[in-house]
Design a protein around this motif. Structure first.
Motif, PDB file in Angstrom:
ATOM      1  N   VAL A 110      12.156 -11.011 -54.455  1.00  0.00           N
ATOM      2  CA  VAL A 110      12.618 -12.033 -53.518  1.00  0.00           C
ATOM      3  C   VAL A 110      13.884 -12.704 -54.038  1.00  0.00           C
ATOM      4  O   VAL A 110      14.861 -12.912 -53.292  1.00  0.00           O
ATOM      5  CB  VAL A 110      11.506 -13.072 -53.277  1.00  0.00           C
ATOM      6  CG1 VAL A 110      12.032 -14.253 -52.466  1.00  0.00           C
ATOM      7  CG2 VAL A 110      10.327 -12.425 -52.559  1.00  0.00           C
ATOM      8  N   LYS A 111      13.913 -13.032 -55.312  1.00  0.00           N
ATOM      9  CA  LYS A 111      15.082 -13.673 -55.906  1.00  0.00           C
ATOM     10  C   LYS A 111      16.299 -12.748 -55.843  1.00  0.00           C
ATOM     11  O   LYS A 111      17.415 -13.189 -55.528  1.00  0.00           O
ATOM     12  CB  LYS A 111      14.803 -14.064 -57.353  1.00  0.00           C
ATOM     13  CG  LYS A 111      15.956 -14.796 -58.032  1.00  0.00           C
ATOM     14  CD  LYS A 111      15.597 -15.205 -59.453  1.00  0.00           C
ATOM     15  CE  LYS A 111      16.705 -16.047 -60.078  1.00  0.00           C
ATOM     16  NZ  LYS A 111      18.000 -15.324 -60.143  1.00  0.00           N
ATOM     17  N   ALA A 112      16.095 -11.467 -56.119  1.00  0.00           N
ATOM     18  CA  ALA A 112      17.211 -10.527 -56.124  1.00  0.00           C
ATOM     19  C   ALA A 112      17.835 -10.392 -54.744  1.00  0.00           C
ATOM     20  O   ALA A 112      19.072 -10.355 -54.610  1.00  0.00           O
ATOM     21  CB  ALA A 112      16.735  -9.164 -56.626  1.00  0.00           C
ATOM     22  N   ILE A 113      17.009 -10.330 -53.701  1.00  0.00           N
ATOM     23  CA  ILE A 113      17.554 -10.233 -52.348  1.00  0.00           C
ATOM     24  C   ILE A 113      18.302 -11.505 -51.974  1.00  0.00           C
ATOM     25  O   ILE A 113      19.410 -11.459 -51.424  1.00  0.00           O
ATOM     26  CB  ILE A 113      16.437  -9.939 -51.324  1.00  0.00           C
ATOM     27  CG1 ILE A 113      16.019  -8.463 -51.416  1.00  0.00           C
ATOM     28  CG2 ILE A 113      16.899 -10.255 -49.904  1.00  0.00           C
ATOM     29  CD1 ILE A 113      15.093  -8.002 -50.320  1.00  0.00           C
ATOM     30  N   ARG A 114      17.720 -12.655 -52.300  1.00  0.00           N
ATOM     31  CA  ARG A 114      18.380 -13.916 -51.929  1.00  0.00           C
ATOM     32  C   ARG A 114      19.655 -14.143 -52.752  1.00  0.00           C
ATOM     33  O   ARG A 114      20.640 -14.684 -52.250  1.00  0.00           O
ATOM     34  CB  ARG A 114      17.394 -15.074 -52.103  1.00  0.00           C
ATOM     35  CG  ARG A 114      16.222 -14.962 -51.122  1.00  0.00           C
ATOM     36  CD  ARG A 114      15.918 -16.291 -50.432  1.00  0.00           C
ATOM     37  NE  ARG A 114      15.229 -16.057 -49.173  1.00  0.00           N
ATOM     38  CZ  ARG A 114      13.911 -16.013 -49.035  1.00  0.00           C
ATOM     39  NH1 ARG A 114      13.139 -16.202 -50.078  1.00  0.00           N
ATOM     40  NH2 ARG A 114      13.380 -15.790 -47.846  1.00  0.00           N
ATOM     41  N   ASP A 115      19.635 -13.705 -54.002  1.00  0.00           N
ATOM     42  CA  ASP A 115      20.844 -13.831 -54.811  1.00  0.00           C
ATOM     43  C   ASP A 115      21.964 -12.951 -54.261  1.00  0.00           C
ATOM     44  O   ASP A 115      23.143 -13.318 -54.293  1.00  0.00           O
ATOM     45  CB  ASP A 115      20.558 -13.430 -56.270  1.00  0.00           C
ATOM     46  CG  ASP A 115      19.769 -14.486 -57.027  1.00  0.00           C
ATOM     47  OD1 ASP A 115      19.616 -15.607 -56.492  1.00  0.00           O
ATOM     48  OD2 ASP A 115      19.295 -14.184 -58.137  1.00  0.00           O
ATOM     49  N   LYS A 116      21.594 -11.780 -53.743  1.00  0.00           N
ATOM     50  CA  LYS A 116      22.597 -10.824 -53.273  1.00  0.00           C
ATOM     51  C   LYS A 116      23.106 -11.149 -51.875  1.00  0.00           C
ATOM     52  O   LYS A 116      24.295 -11.012 -51.584  1.00  0.00           O
ATOM     53  CB  LYS A 116      22.017  -9.407 -53.298  1.00  0.00           C
ATOM     54  CG  LYS A 116      23.018  -8.308 -52.944  1.00  0.00           C
ATOM     55  CD  LYS A 116      22.431  -6.930 -53.172  1.00  0.00           C
ATOM     56  CE  LYS A 116      23.437  -5.831 -52.848  1.00  0.00           C
ATOM     57  NZ  LYS A 116      24.629  -5.879 -53.721  1.00  0.00           N
ATOM     58  N   PHE A 117      22.207 -11.613 -51.002  1.00  0.00           N
ATOM     59  CA  PHE A 117      22.582 -11.778 -49.600  1.00  0.00           C
ATOM     60  C   PHE A 117      22.563 -13.227 -49.126  1.00  0.00           C
ATOM     61  O   PHE A 117      22.858 -13.489 -47.952  1.00  0.00           O
ATOM     62  CB  PHE A 117      21.658 -10.931 -48.710  1.00  0.00           C
ATOM     63  CG  PHE A 117      21.740  -9.459 -49.002  1.00  0.00           C
ATOM     64  CD1 PHE A 117      22.829  -8.710 -48.592  1.00  0.00           C
ATOM     65  CD2 PHE A 117      20.741  -8.832 -49.730  1.00  0.00           C
ATOM     66  CE1 PHE A 117      22.921  -7.359 -48.869  1.00  0.00           C
ATOM     67  CE2 PHE A 117      20.810  -7.475 -50.009  1.00  0.00           C
ATOM     68  CZ  PHE A 117      21.901  -6.736 -49.591  1.00  0.00           C
ATOM     69  N   GLY A 118      22.204 -14.146 -50.010  1.00  0.00           N
ATOM     70  CA  GLY A 118      22.256 -15.552 -49.649  1.00  0.00           C
ATOM     71  C   GLY A 118      20.902 -16.149 -49.325  1.00  0.00           C
ATOM     72  O   GLY A 118      19.963 -15.442 -48.948  1.00  0.00           O
ATOM     73  N   ALA A 119      20.813 -17.461 -49.475  1.00  0.00           N
ATOM     74  CA  ALA A 119      19.539 -18.161 -49.272  1.00  0.00           C
ATOM     75  C   ALA A 119      19.084 -18.124 -47.825  1.00  0.00           C
ATOM     76  O   ALA A 119      17.921 -18.388 -47.529  1.00  0.00           O
ATOM     77  CB  ALA A 119      19.674 -19.606 -49.741  1.00  0.00           C
ATOM     78  N   SER A 120      19.996 -17.794 -46.900  1.00  0.00           N
ATOM     79  CA  SER A 120      19.641 -17.773 -45.482  1.00  0.00           C
ATOM     80  C   SER A 120      18.960 -16.474 -45.051  1.00  0.00           C
ATOM     81  O   SER A 120      18.631 -16.303 -43.875  1.00  0.00           O
ATOM     82  CB  SER A 120      20.892 -17.984 -44.626  1.00  0.00           C
ATOM     83  OG  SER A 120      21.832 -16.935 -44.843  1.00  0.00           O
ATOM     84  N   VAL A 121      18.749 -15.548 -45.992  1.00  0.00           N
ATOM     85  CA  VAL A 121      18.047 -14.309 -45.672  1.00  0.00           C
ATOM     86  C   VAL A 121      16.693 -14.660 -45.065  1.00  0.00           C
ATOM     87  O   VAL A 121      15.981 -15.522 -45.579  1.00  0.00           O
ATOM     88  CB  VAL A 121      17.854 -13.455 -46.951  1.00  0.00           C
ATOM     89  CG1 VAL A 121      16.846 -12.337 -46.720  1.00  0.00           C
ATOM     90  CG2 VAL A 121      19.181 -12.858 -47.379  1.00  0.00           C
ATOM     91  N   PRO A 122      16.317 -14.012 -43.945  1.00  0.00           N
ATOM     92  CA  PRO A 122      15.034 -14.331 -43.318  1.00  0.00           C
ATOM     93  C   PRO A 122      13.853 -13.911 -44.178  1.00  0.00           C
ATOM     94  O   PRO A 122      14.029 -13.332 -45.257  1.00  0.00           O
ATOM     95  CB  PRO A 122      15.072 -13.541 -42.008  1.00  0.00           C
ATOM     96  CG  PRO A 122      16.039 -12.439 -42.255  1.00  0.00           C
ATOM     97  CD  PRO A 122      17.060 -12.999 -43.186  1.00  0.00           C
ATOM     98  N   TYR A 123      12.674 -14.171 -43.679  1.00  0.00           N
ATOM     99  CA  TYR A 123      11.456 -13.869 -44.424  1.00  0.00           C
ATOM    100  C   TYR A 123      11.446 -12.416 -44.894  1.00  0.00           C
ATOM    101  O   TYR A 123      11.811 -11.501 -44.159  1.00  0.00           O
ATOM    102  CB  TYR A 123      10.225 -14.138 -43.562  1.00  0.00           C
ATOM    103  CG  TYR A 123       8.942 -13.961 -44.327  1.00  0.00           C
ATOM    104  CD1 TYR A 123       8.431 -15.001 -45.098  1.00  0.00           C
ATOM    105  CD2 TYR A 123       8.276 -12.743 -44.315  1.00  0.00           C
ATOM    106  CE1 TYR A 123       7.271 -14.828 -45.824  1.00  0.00           C
ATOM    107  CE2 TYR A 123       7.113 -12.566 -45.035  1.00  0.00           C
ATOM    108  CZ  TYR A 123       6.615 -13.611 -45.801  1.00  0.00           C
ATOM    109  OH  TYR A 123       5.473 -13.434 -46.539  1.00  0.00           O
TER     110      TYR A 123
END
Length: 410
Positions: free
Chosen positions: A292-305
């Motif tokens: 989860v952290k890796a996806i949000r770090d790469k694509f931003g905190a606004s990434v959906p669920y």
């Protein structure tokens, strides 16, 4: 093929190397390994496709950051199929014949999978379908990494029978997935001593459910079992709450949350809905938290669920990569043999193992409840086998099988 400017820019950007600075120059000089991606990034299924595309980009970047595969960088080539079956067929041929990819990860609905699977069989391209579905694909060129009804639907129905009652009303999307999943819902309900009063099917473009809600009110079931699909069908849950039904009859769904319904609906419309998946973002393990952290770090905190679609896509990519490493080649048959050897990957959902006989995965399953726009994980079931598909598919005994079986649900 005519492309508008938006499509051209998107395809051109996606076709670039997904690479991290750590990859060495020698790997860049080598011929890339081409990975095709066919996902709906727009249209009714665009929300589902985008989270899957984020996951496959992350997985490719991780592989490249470690030097690629076999000393070669991974090149990701993606086409937005725009929730259109015709584009699936068109782009599948382009990936196979023009782009000459080594593997394809793609498809969301069963209809899209069955539009492109024969293309990849014909042109001998390895194919990964990374989506939960109704089960039954038996094809040596294809690997299905998502959950099937035997892994999740039975857990969902069992939970509802024990907690809500024995009388169910089934609503489902009117295509392969919904039709077959509805049969599994009915079977598991009856096996548990319950009954299904009605099964209603709806085309994917239906958005008005007022008549159906009236029928459910009259039937007075203990629970509604839903296999509705896509953003249009999200309207059911909003209309259900507006009719004052949410507090009266609970809902259990095999699909709710896959198009980010928790974000688009108010908590008062979604709270209490029960689901069963192979992954929830809230799973409290280091691997899940890192993902989860890796996806949000790469694509931003606004990434959906981040749910099963993203996790399974990520795991499917890494399972394929493990197969390439073990085979020491991107040759299709060498990779298939390697993938059939019991390859596993410790992913965000837990340990995932490819089953030789079915080309499906043995994986964990979970039951969850929507609470304040998040999922509360209620139960976990380790190492669930794809028993439904295993009943019709044995690629060890019959390796030349190439068929989508409609499993006889009794």
């Amino acid at each position: 093929m005519a492309l508008n400017r938006r499509q051209f820019v998107q395809i051109g950007a996606a076709a670039g190397l997904i690479a991290a600075p750590m990859i060495n120059r020698r790997a860049y000089a080598a011929e890339p390994i081409k990975v095709g991606s066919l996902l709906d990034l727009s249209g009714p299924l665009g929300s589902s496709g985008q989270t899957m595309y984020d996951a496959i980009q992350l997985a490719a970047a991780e592989v490249n950051a470690k030097g690629g595969l076999l000393g070669r960088p991974v090149q990701l080539i993606n086409y937005d199929t725009q929730s259109t079956i015709q584009l699936y067929s068109q782009y599948a041929q382009q990936l196979a014949l023009k782009d000459k990819v080594d593997v394809v990860h793609g498809g969301i609905t069963s209809a899209s999978r069955e539009a492109i699977r024969p293309v990849f069989d014909r042109f001998r391209v390895l194919y990964f379908y990374n989506v939960l579905y109704e089960g039954g694909v038996c094809d040596r060129d294809t690997f299905c990494t998502g959950t099937t009804p035997a892994q999740t639907v039975n857990k969902l129905v069992d939970y509802t029978l024990k907690n809500f009652g024995k009388k169910a009303y089934v609503i489902a999307a009117d295509y392969n997935y919904g039709q077959i999943t509805a049969k599994w819902m009915k079977k598991y309900t009856q096996d548990g001593g319950g009954s299904v009063v009605t099964v209603d099917f709806f085309p994917l473009d239906v958005t008005n459910f007022s008549a159906t809600i009236g029928k459910i009110q009259e039937a007075k079931p203990d629970v509604v079992l839903s296999a509705l699909v896509g953003s249009n069908h999200t309207a059911f849950y909003r209309q259900w709450a507006a009719a004052g039904m949410k507090s009266r009859i609970p809902i259990a769904s095999t699909t709710f949350g896959l198009v980010n319904e928790l974000a688009t609906l108010d908590a008062k419309e979604s709270d209490g809905i029960i689901t069963a998946y192979g992954y929830y973002e809230e799973i409290d393990t280091p691997a899940s938290k890192d993902f989860v952290k890796a996806i949000r770090d790469k694509f931003g905190a606004s990434v959906p669920y981040i749910g099963e679609l993203a996790a399974v896509t990520y795991e499917g990519f890494h399972l394929w990569a493990e197969g390439v490493v073990k085979a020491g080649s991107v040759d299709r048959m060498k990779d298939i043999v390697a993938l059939e050897s019991g390859i596993s990957f410790d992913g965000p959902s837990g340990k995932v193992t490819l089953d030789h006989a079915t080309h499906h995965t043995i994986r964990n399953a979970y039951v969850g409840k929507a609470v304040n726009k998040k999922w509360q994980v209620l139960q976990s079931f380790p190492n669930q086998a794809p028993a439904d598909t295993a009943a019709v598919c044995d690629l060890i005994k019959h390796p030349n099988t190439d068929k989508m079986f409609v499993i006889d649900v009794k």
